[in-house]
Design a protein around this motif. Structure first.
Motif, PDB file in Angstrom:
ATOM      1  N   LEU A  10      -9.201 -40.812  58.575  1.00 17.47           N
ATOM      2  CA  LEU A  10      -8.265 -39.737  58.922  1.00 17.47           C
ATOM      3  C   LEU A  10      -7.335 -39.398  57.774  1.00 17.47           C
ATOM      4  CD1 LEU A  10      -7.436 -37.995  61.464  1.00 17.47           C
ATOM      5  CD2 LEU A  10      -9.368 -39.532  61.642  1.00 17.47           C
ATOM      6  N   LYS A  61      -8.035 -39.351  54.781  1.00 12.67           N
ATOM      7  CA  LYS A  61      -8.767 -38.511  53.829  1.00 12.67           C
ATOM      8  C   LYS A  61      -9.086 -37.146  54.448  1.00 12.67           C
ATOM      9  CE  LYS A  61     -10.667 -42.757  52.088  1.00 12.67           C
ATOM     10  NZ  LYS A  61     -11.396 -43.836  52.761  1.00 12.67           N
ATOM     11  N   ALA A  62      -9.559 -37.152  55.695  1.00 10.68           N
ATOM     12  CA  ALA A  62     -10.056 -35.917  56.309  1.00 10.68           C
ATOM     13  C   ALA A  62      -8.966 -35.098  56.983  1.00 10.68           C
ATOM     14  CB  ALA A  62     -11.145 -36.256  57.330  1.00 10.68           C
ATOM     15  N   GLY A  63      -7.869 -35.718  57.359  1.00 12.62           N
ATOM     16  CA  GLY A  63      -6.849 -35.015  58.136  1.00 12.62           C
ATOM     17  C   GLY A  63      -7.254 -34.883  59.591  1.00 12.62           C
ATOM     18  N   ARG A  64      -6.290 -34.459  60.405  1.00 14.71           N
ATOM     19  CA  ARG A  64      -6.582 -34.243  61.831  1.00 14.71           C
ATOM     20  C   ARG A  64      -7.407 -32.963  62.001  1.00 14.71           C
ATOM     21  NH1 ARG A  64      -0.636 -33.732  63.903  1.00 14.71           N
ATOM     22  NH2 ARG A  64      -0.740 -32.334  62.113  1.00 14.71           N
ATOM     23  N   ASN A  65      -8.039 -32.816  63.152  1.00 14.62           N
ATOM     24  CA  ASN A  65      -8.777 -31.582  63.452  1.00 14.62           C
ATOM     25  C   ASN A  65      -7.865 -30.357  63.346  1.00 14.62           C
ATOM     26  OD1 ASN A  65     -11.030 -33.086  63.985  1.00 14.62           O
ATOM     27  ND2 ASN A  65     -11.214 -32.492  66.132  1.00 14.62           N
ATOM     28  N   VAL A  71      -6.025 -27.375  59.855  1.00 15.43           N
ATOM     29  CA  VAL A  71      -7.085 -26.469  59.386  1.00 15.43           C
ATOM     30  C   VAL A  71      -6.873 -26.100  57.921  1.00 15.43           C
ATOM     31  CG1 VAL A  71      -7.657 -25.556  61.660  1.00 15.43           C
ATOM     32  CG2 VAL A  71      -5.886 -24.446  60.273  1.00 15.43           C
ATOM     33  N   HIS A  72      -7.968 -25.702  57.297  1.00 18.75           N
ATOM     34  CA  HIS A  72      -7.966 -25.404  55.871  1.00 18.75           C
ATOM     35  C   HIS A  72      -7.783 -23.908  55.642  1.00 18.75           C
ATOM     36  CE1 HIS A  72      -9.448 -29.402  54.522  1.00 18.75           C
ATOM     37  NE2 HIS A  72      -9.809 -29.451  55.786  1.00 18.75           N
ATOM     38  N   PRO A  73      -7.225 -23.515  54.506  1.00 24.04           N
ATOM     39  CA  PRO A  73      -7.103 -22.092  54.211  1.00 24.04           C
ATOM     40  C   PRO A  73      -8.490 -21.472  54.007  1.00 24.04           C
ATOM     41  CG  PRO A  73      -6.417 -23.418  52.321  1.00 24.04           C
ATOM     42  CD  PRO A  73      -6.667 -24.379  53.445  1.00 24.04           C
ATOM     43  N   VAL A  74      -8.648 -20.259  54.476  1.00 25.00           N
ATOM     44  CA  VAL A  74      -9.920 -19.551  54.316  1.00 25.00           C
ATOM     45  C   VAL A  74     -10.079 -19.157  52.847  1.00 25.00           C
ATOM     46  CG1 VAL A  74     -11.187 -17.490  55.006  1.00 25.00           C
ATOM     47  CG2 VAL A  74      -9.773 -18.708  56.678  1.00 25.00           C
ATOM     48  N   PRO A  75     -11.256 -19.411  52.251  1.00 21.65           N
ATOM     49  CA  PRO A  75     -11.432 -19.032  50.838  1.00 21.65           C
ATOM     50  C   PRO A  75     -11.236 -17.524  50.648  1.00 21.65           C
ATOM     51  CG  PRO A  75     -13.284 -20.374  51.620  1.00 21.65           C
ATOM     52  CD  PRO A  75     -12.448 -20.066  52.816  1.00 21.65           C
ATOM     53  N   TYR A 106     -12.796 -15.287  48.920  1.00 17.98           N
ATOM     54  CA  TYR A 106     -13.952 -14.390  48.961  1.00 17.98           C
ATOM     55  C   TYR A 106     -14.369 -14.004  50.375  1.00 17.98           C
ATOM     56  CZ  TYR A 106     -16.853 -18.532  49.962  1.00 17.98           C
ATOM     57  OH  TYR A 106     -17.393 -19.670  50.529  1.00 17.98           O
ATOM     58  N   VAL A 107     -13.963 -14.826  51.358  1.00 17.05           N
ATOM     59  CA  VAL A 107     -14.338 -14.544  52.745  1.00 17.05           C
ATOM     60  C   VAL A 107     -13.717 -13.240  53.229  1.00 17.05           C
ATOM     61  CG1 VAL A 107     -14.033 -15.345  55.122  1.00 17.05           C
ATOM     62  CG2 VAL A 107     -14.769 -16.938  53.333  1.00 17.05           C
ATOM     63  N   ILE A 161     -15.780 -10.113  53.151  1.00 14.40           N
ATOM     64  CA  ILE A 161     -17.113 -10.091  53.789  1.00 14.40           C
ATOM     65  C   ILE A 161     -17.012  -9.442  55.176  1.00 14.40           C
ATOM     66  CG2 ILE A 161     -19.000 -11.514  54.721  1.00 14.40           C
ATOM     67  CD1 ILE A 161     -18.328 -13.542  52.468  1.00 14.40           C
ATOM     68  N   ARG A 183     -18.963 -16.793  57.454  1.00 10.85           N
ATOM     69  CA  ARG A 183     -18.688 -15.961  56.267  1.00 10.85           C
ATOM     70  C   ARG A 183     -18.525 -16.824  55.014  1.00 10.85           C
ATOM     71  NH1 ARG A 183     -15.067 -10.906  58.604  1.00 10.85           N
ATOM     72  NH2 ARG A 183     -16.425 -10.599  60.384  1.00 10.85           N
ATOM     73  N   ALA A 184     -17.832 -17.963  55.168  1.00 15.31           N
ATOM     74  CA  ALA A 184     -17.612 -18.828  54.003  1.00 15.31           C
ATOM     75  C   ALA A 184     -18.926 -19.473  53.559  1.00 15.31           C
ATOM     76  CB  ALA A 184     -16.586 -19.910  54.345  1.00 15.31           C
ATOM     77  N   PRO A 229     -13.366 -25.979  60.425  1.00 11.05           N
ATOM     78  CA  PRO A 229     -12.261 -26.370  59.540  1.00 11.05           C
ATOM     79  C   PRO A 229     -11.280 -25.220  59.258  1.00 11.05           C
ATOM     80  CG  PRO A 229     -14.306 -26.165  58.299  1.00 11.05           C
ATOM     81  CD  PRO A 229     -14.663 -26.023  59.751  1.00 11.05           C
ATOM     82  N   PHE A 230     -11.693 -23.990  59.532  1.00 17.33           N
ATOM     83  CA  PHE A 230     -10.787 -22.848  59.339  1.00 17.33           C
ATOM     84  C   PHE A 230     -10.161 -22.382  60.649  1.00 17.33           C
ATOM     85  CE2 PHE A 230     -14.367 -22.087  56.253  1.00 17.33           C
ATOM     86  CZ  PHE A 230     -13.718 -22.642  55.171  1.00 17.33           C
ATOM     87  N   MET A 247     -15.684 -32.981  63.599  1.00 12.85           N
ATOM     88  CA  MET A 247     -14.530 -32.752  64.471  1.00 12.85           C
ATOM     89  C   MET A 247     -14.815 -33.071  65.936  1.00 12.85           C
ATOM     90  SD  MET A 247     -13.301 -29.191  62.627  1.00 12.85           S
ATOM     91  CE  MET A 247     -11.773 -28.919  63.539  1.00 12.85           C
ATOM     92  N   THR A 259     -17.175 -37.780  59.466  1.00 12.71           N
ATOM     93  CA  THR A 259     -15.945 -37.462  58.713  1.00 12.71           C
ATOM     94  C   THR A 259     -14.705 -38.170  59.252  1.00 12.71           C
ATOM     95  OG1 THR A 259     -16.976 -35.284  58.630  1.00 12.71           O
ATOM     96  CG2 THR A 259     -14.789 -35.497  57.635  1.00 12.71           C
ATOM     97  N   ARG A 260     -14.629 -38.308  60.563  1.00  8.06           N
ATOM     98  CA  ARG A 260     -13.470 -38.971  61.179  1.00  8.06           C
ATOM     99  C   ARG A 260     -13.869 -40.255  61.920  1.00  8.06           C
ATOM    100  NH1 ARG A 260     -12.696 -33.660  60.683  1.00  8.06           N
ATOM    101  NH2 ARG A 260     -10.699 -32.992  59.787  1.00  8.06           N
ATOM    102  N   ALA A 263     -13.209 -32.272  52.907  1.00  8.71           N
ATOM    103  CA  ALA A 263     -12.615 -33.594  53.144  1.00  8.71           C
ATOM    104  C   ALA A 263     -13.124 -34.560  52.094  1.00  8.71           C
ATOM    105  CB  ALA A 263     -12.965 -34.088  54.549  1.00  8.71           C
ATOM    106  N   PRO A 264     -12.709 -34.372  50.855  1.00  8.81           N
ATOM    107  CA  PRO A 264     -13.239 -35.223  49.787  1.00  8.81           C
ATOM    108  C   PRO A 264     -12.923 -36.693  50.067  1.00  8.81           C
ATOM    109  CG  PRO A 264     -11.409 -33.827  48.986  1.00  8.81           C
ATOM    110  CD  PRO A 264     -11.670 -33.445  50.400  1.00  8.81           C
ATOM    111  N   ALA A 292     -14.142 -38.461  52.363  1.00  9.75           N
ATOM    112  CA  ALA A 292     -14.529 -38.821  53.727  1.00  9.75           C
ATOM    113  C   ALA A 292     -16.054 -38.899  53.817  1.00  9.75           C
ATOM    114  CB  ALA A 292     -13.990 -37.802  54.716  1.00  9.75           C
TER     115      ALA A 292
END
Lengths: 313, 313
Positions: A294, A296-300, A303-307, A309-310, A313, B112-113, B151-152, B184, B213-214, B245-246, B248
């Motif tokens: 956890l 390393k991965a974080g909680r569910n 959430v991660h920022p959307v890249p 380039y997305v 699309i 999309r990503a 993840p997003f 997740m 991952t978790r 999640a590098p 993990a």
């Protein structure tokens, strides 16, 4: 299948004891105390804070007396000490441990390797400790190590484990821990043994101690919970380990377990975010990466920022 | 609780595809072929052997055509290829892949990503592939990625997952994979979704794809198996991973899963000892340690020699 996930799961944090005991790099007494004090604010009701063993046997925990005298006692938290013998029990009582945890292996070979005595000698020693503790305010727990398998003997007869549980209880030891010392348990076996043992003692007297050596720690927790067990040992960051499986995981990881409970709706009373922050301080403390995922991965919900380039699309 | 552990659990080995796809160090085509050929002798009935994607998108798998042409086809083993689009499908058919696995995410953001198109565009493309494959000897499978969380976007609506499963089936795609792309899922959610989906298709048409991952991969497998699922993806050594999640873990580890099954009595037909030996060759192949634990800890039955000092106790 409808199962009940409303019952609280109690996590006993064991990183300060079972986690640190095999660390080759010395952790300063002040750092141990700071770790335990930080754990005390995370919502735990039970912390195995140290050990009163011979400094020769486990040098990493040679400062048990100073640790127990130095920690802040948070109301509602039971601070447990691991005890190998009557001398250790005297030291633990003098340092005001709330609970003493004794340990003997179900396997003769493992008890000889680990405690340097036969099971019979261990049990006789437990009698002395029970007499010593009687009349004090401390409570007693006893662990059946290698309850699910032994790295020397292999399979362990379940009748033998049950008879040790009975022997402990007959001596007046209230709390029982079944320990999968080297991560050999499987969920089917766990369900069967927990059901048998819960026929003999109440759920609040039983602790399960799993290692994640073969990746089954959390699956075993769920099997035990489904079978009625409510109390589990776990170590922050998944610290600890097995000298017979270098590189393999140690104790089940507290924050990974609490995440499982949070996601399934099982109440624990423990603050996962605080726990992850604390776990992330461990590599600096012990000098190496730790197995917990956890951190390393974080909680569910992290959430991660959307890249970028997305967006096009 | 009495559960049935007699039903065979089918492991689809995915290390050559999902395992190797994120490896930064190039693995030679000959080494990929040797790995797949060695896996073919371990008892697997299904191996995801490679991918027919753009070499720009996944350079690590740019040699899919040569891999599929170079491997020895062991009778009874289905060699699966991952396909992103109709062009990939043409290449896979030309290279005689036995099964084509298409993939779309339940989450728009993740699709999309990952696929660089909307879910609607993905589904339209699947229609072209279905027409292309019809009349060939290849079978079709389609994966719902991020089926248990994104993840997003975070939580994924279960109705949406079920409606994608229905859309796949209506298009004539027989096999369905529910993928927990970034680890997740939790066992309670898995049991619920598997029960719903198994109300719509037979168990031999459903594959579960879990990442660890978790730390919940094997607990999720058991929850899915208890709910009636029988087929699972896993990667030798637990190769693979999540770029978000590098550090993990990646896919659930094949040998850890087979050990779980062996210990619980669930038949798999897979030779664990061979698998462990093969897994131990992975660090040299990919240039780093891998997350699988059985290769480090050994099987339960691989007991350790008793220390010398024990003999005098």
């Amino acid at each position: 299948m409808n199962r009940d996930y409303t019952q609280r799961l109690i996590v006993q944090e064991v990183a300060p004891r079972d986690g640190l005991q095999i660390e080759p790099q010395w952790v300063d007494t002040a750092d141990k105390i700071a770790l335990i004090d930080a754990l005390s604010t995370c919502g735990f009701t039970r912390i195995e804070a140290g050990s009163f063993v011979s400094p020769k046997a486990i040098p990493a925990l040679r400062d048990g007396d100073d640790v127990f005298r130095g920690i802040g006692r948070r109301p509602g938290v039971i601070y447990v000490a691991l005890i190998p013998n009557a001398k250790g029990a005297e030291r633990a009582l003098a340092a005001h441990a709330d609970e003493l945890n004794l340990v003997m292996s179900a396997s003769q070979m493992h008890n000889r390797a680990n405690m340097r005595m036969s099971c019979e000698a261990s049990l006789a020693g437990f009698g002395d400790i029970v007499r010593l503790v009687k009349g004090s305010r401390a409570s007693l727990n006893a662990t059946v190590a290698t309850a699910f398998g032994c790295p020397f003997e292999g399979r362990i007869d379940e009748d033998r484990v049950v008879s040790i549980v009975d022997a402990y209880r007959e001596m007046g030891i209230a709390g029982i821990t079944l320990a999968d010392t080297t991560g050999m348990a499987n969920p089917r076996q766990v369900a069967r043994l927990v059901e048998r043992v819960l026929g003999r003692l109440p759920a609040d007297a039983l602790t399960l101690h799993f290692h994640n050596t073969r990746g089954l720690g959390l699956a075993n927790v769920l099997a035990a919970y489904d079978a009625g067990a409510r109390r589990f040992d776990a170590a922050l960051g998944g610290l600890g380990g097995c000298p017979f499986a270098p590189g393999a995981s140690g104790n089940i990881c507290t924050e990974d377990l609490v995440n499982l409970c949070d996601e399934m709706g099982i109440p624990t009373g423990i603050d996962l975010q605080k726990l992850i922050a604390l776990s992330r301080t461990l590599p600096a403390l012990v000098g190496h990466d730790v197995p917990g995922q956890l951190a390393k991965a974080g909680r569910n919900c992290d959430v991660h920022p959307v890249p970028e380039y997305v967006k096009s699309i």
